[in-house]
Design an enzyme around this catalytic site. Structure first.
Site, short mmCIF file in Angstrom:
data_model
loop_
_atom_site.label_atom_id
_atom_site.label_comp_id
_atom_site.label_asym_id
_atom_site.label_seq_id
_atom_site.Cartn_x
_atom_site.Cartn_y
_atom_site.Cartn_z
CB CYS A 2 -0.89 0.03 1.23
SG CYS A 2 -1.94 -1.42 1.35
NE ARG A 27 4.56 1.87 -1.13
CZ ARG A 27 5.31 1.79 -0.04
NH1 ARG A 27 6.53 2.24 -0.06
NH2 ARG A 27 4.84 1.25 1.06
CD1 TRP A 78 0.02 -6.13 -1.24
CD2 TRP A 78 0.11 -6.01 -3.47
NE1 TRP A 78 0.56 -7.30 -1.70
CE2 TRP A 78 0.63 -7.26 -3.06
CE3 TRP A 78 0.07 -5.70 -4.83
CZ2 TRP A 78 1.10 -8.20 -3.97
CZ3 TRP A 78 0.55 -6.65 -5.72
CH2 TRP A 78 1.05 -7.87 -5.29
CG ASN A 104 1.67 0.21 4.20
OD1 ASN A 104 1.46 -1.00 4.14
ND2 ASN A 104 2.81 0.76 3.84
N GLY A 105 -0.32 -1.78 6.40
CA GLY A 105 0.09 -2.69 7.46
C GLY A 105 -0.98 -3.73 7.71
CD GLU A 486 15.38 -19.65 -5.58
OE1 GLU A 486 14.93 -20.38 -6.46
OE2 GLU A 486 15.23 -18.41 -5.59
CE LYS A 490 16.45 -16.15 -7.83
NZ LYS A 490 15.06 -16.43 -7.53
CE LYS A 608 8.30 -10.72 -9.73
NZ LYS A 608 9.38 -11.47 -9.06
#
Ligand code: F6R
Length: 613
Positions: A2, A27, A78, A104-105, A486, A490, A608
């Site tokens: 958010c 964001r 979000w 936000n949270g 992984e 990467k 993505k």
């Protein structure tokens, strides 16, 4: 994640709020809204979708002056609690629509507070945790907004950054934060709030960074600060020199580095959302619809792609270890074209950061057709995966912008561990006391991750010497093997280094033929019962001229003589180490890419979200 903005000054607030929200778009968000306070009172406008949808909605009103005022708050959401929708968008208000809040949270005790408020006759209009805050402030409001906010805060558990305005208190904005970011911009005759500096840069470069539980009261000509008890506090002004692009990345050079650093918080948020803290600690999956019947499955099948499949592979080990249930980790693109043997008693766990990966969705639909029950682990509320699964467990990582997945992976692991432990408890393979111990260990992981990150210069120095190796092999056993997979992914995806992962015991069955003096072998060694075996493997590759790096616990000495270099991580119980041991590997991959002059956020040929085959 958010985004919050707020403005109080002498200009029209609407364009400033919209402009600020646009600067926070990076964001990630799924809906947006504003509240403006002016001659017509408090007006709230909000809508699902991108900012443009909101702008179209308010366009005429704003042009005709019917949506006007020189103070207001805005928000990009979000989704976490509740689907993206107009009604779940922020700002939220009290019943009378006189107090507006952006948040936000996560309010962890929102369900309890909601029940309590409903008992006091409050009707709710959204599925969000935020709405309780507006009603709580109203409950305590007695003519002084600051006092009401301080009283409401006493009841809130969890994390929050808040912007609050009130029609009957029209000349100030109240801002407060705990564990979620909030910055105050100090202008001339105007003051602002924002989740992040980019939203402020056009107006001011003088900022106050709020500390946990600090409250700021913004007037047009000044900002006052208070501690959580309402005592006035002094604060130092900081000057921001970053350019706009650095500001978006929170001062980090790349989103990937920022996201690697967000892992302690993301882990805490993901865990907190699922832990009951009253009485003895326990895992709360009932809230997502999980009951004992799920743990009666004959088999667990975990299906995913790429990094998410690596999380699934660790999940396989975790389910076998904690719950003693047969578990398979399947690559979705293989699974969907195989002729797999289905049993309606199977439970499918589908893991996907985006919730939109074509192969993963196809595998899920195949399992669904065969009668399996499905748990989704995803980062995106309202994604196709979330909509089609029977149960959804969200990773609370916030939007992941860098193409290479980092914080989504570690939070996927957190979810997988929680489900495996709950399966174990229900199947009687772990006791409540053991579960309590594991929850305690999970709670410590965020702090341990922060300690690893604090040592990142060490990894950066190592990468500056070793970034040009022509071959890098990662090896490990059990959970460490899955982390090797992984880590190799990467490194190859962002630095284009040829890297592979091997189960260390497989070395002599072929891969050792590749080892020579141009090779770096990274040995991940956290499975205590197999330290001797790993030590022998390290000696084998050293004997062929490879450089060696060992990742192990801080208190393990048995590799001191064998390894050329050692990265140490805090000790936790062996099955949980992947959340920690992957972090040095993420950092190593990142620094190798940077050393090679590459942009780690946008690796070539990769997207993505892989929504097509
Ligand atoms: C690697 C990476 C990919 C994704 C894969 C699945 O860093 O990000 O391997 O993990 O494309 O994506 P999701 O999780 O969105 O299904």
């Amino acid at each position: 994640m958010c985004g919050i903005v707020g403005y109080i000054g002498n200009e029209e607030a609407v364009p400033v709020l919209i402009n600020g929200l646009r600067k926070l778009e990076y964001r990630g968000y799924d809906s947006a809204g504003i509240a403006v306070l002016g001659g017509q009172g408090l007006l709230v406008r909000k809508s699902k979708g991108v900012l443009k949808v909101l702008e179209e909605k308010i366009g005429e009103e704003s042009a005709s002056g019917s949506l006007s005022g020189s103070m207001g708050i805005g928000h990009t959401r979000w989704a976490t609690h509740g689907e993206p929708s107009d009604s779940n968008s922020h700002p939220h208000t009290d019943v009378a629509g006189k107090i507006a809040v952006v948040h936000n949270g996560i309010i962890e005790n929102h369900a309890k507070l909601k029940a309590w408020l409903e008992d006091h006759g409050v009707g709710f209009r959204s599925e969000t945790d935020t709405e309780v805050i507006a009603h709580l402030i109203d409950f305590h409001y007695n003519g002084d907004l600051l006092q009401a906010v301080l009283e409401a805060l006493k009841r809130l558990e969890g994390s929050y950054a808040l912007g609050i305005i009130c029609e009957s208190d029209p000349d100030r904005i109240i801002a407060v934060r705990k564990e979620s970011p909030l910055v105050i911009g100090a202008g001339k005759g105007e003051n602002l709030i924002a989740s992040d500096v980019p939203a402020l840069l056009e107006y001011t470069r003088d900022v106050y960074y709020l500390e946990d539980r600090e409250v700021a009261v913004l007037y047009r000509d000044r900002v006052e600060f208070y501690n959580g008890e309402g005592q006035s506090a002094a604060k130092e002004l900081s000057h921001v020199d970053w350019d706009a692009s650095a500001a978006e990345k929170g001062g980090y050079e790349h989103f990937m580095l920022k996201e690697i650093h967000e892992q302690p918080k993301a882990l805490t948020d993901t865990l907190r959302a699922r832990i009951k803290t009253y009485a003895a600690k326990s895992i709360n999956l009932e809230e997502i619809g999980f009951d004992a019947s799920w743990a009666k499955a004959g088999r667990v099948v975990i299906c995913a792609c790429g990094t998410a499949w690596h999380a699934g592979t660790i999940g396989k080990y975790a389910f076998e270890h904690f719950a003693r249930i047969p578990t398979d980790a399947e690559i979705a693109s293989e699974y969907r074209y195989r002729n797999p043997i289905h049993d309606p008693a199977d439970i499918f766990i589908i893991i996907s950061q985006s919730g939109e990966t074509a192969d993963t969705l196809a595998a899920m639909r195949m399992a669904r057709k065969a009668g399996a029950r499905i748990i989704a682990i995803t980062n995106v509320v309202g994604s196709t995966l979330a909509r089609e699964a029977d149960l959804v467990m969200y990773t609370w990582a916030g939007p992941e912008i860098a193409v290479a997945s980092t914080k989504a992976f570690t939070t996927q692991l957190m979810c997988v561990y929680l489900i495996a432990l709950q399966f174990g408890l229900l199947r009687g393979t772990i006791t409540e006391t053991e579960l309590n111990g594991y929850i305690g260990a999970l709670e410590q992981l965020a702090g341990h991750a922060a300690a690893i990150l604090a040592d990142k210069e060490n990894i950066q120095r190592f990468a500056s010497r070793q970034f040009n190796k022509s071959k890098v092999f990662f090896m490990g056993r059990l959970f460490d093997y899955a982390v090797s997979l992984e880590s190799a992914l990467k490194l190859k995806e962002i630095s284009y280094t040829h890297s592979e992962a091997f189960a260390a015991g497989e070395l002599k069955h072929g891969p050792i033929a590749l080892v020579d003096t141009s090779t770096l072998v990274v040995a991940i060694c956290t499975q205590s019962a197999l330290f001797d075996k790993m030590d022998s493997n390290i000696k084998e590759v050293k004997a062929r001229g490879a450089a060696t790096l060992v990742i192990t616990y801080e208190d393990v000495a048995c590799f001191d003589k064998t390894a050329d270099e050692i990265f140490r991580i805090p000790r936790t119980c062996d099955p949980l180490t992947p959340i920690l041991s992957v972090i040095p590997c993420q950092l190593y991959a990142y620094y190798c890419a940077v050393q090679r002059g590459l942009d780690p956020d946008k690796p070539r040929n990769l997207a993505k979200s892989v929504t097509v085959e």
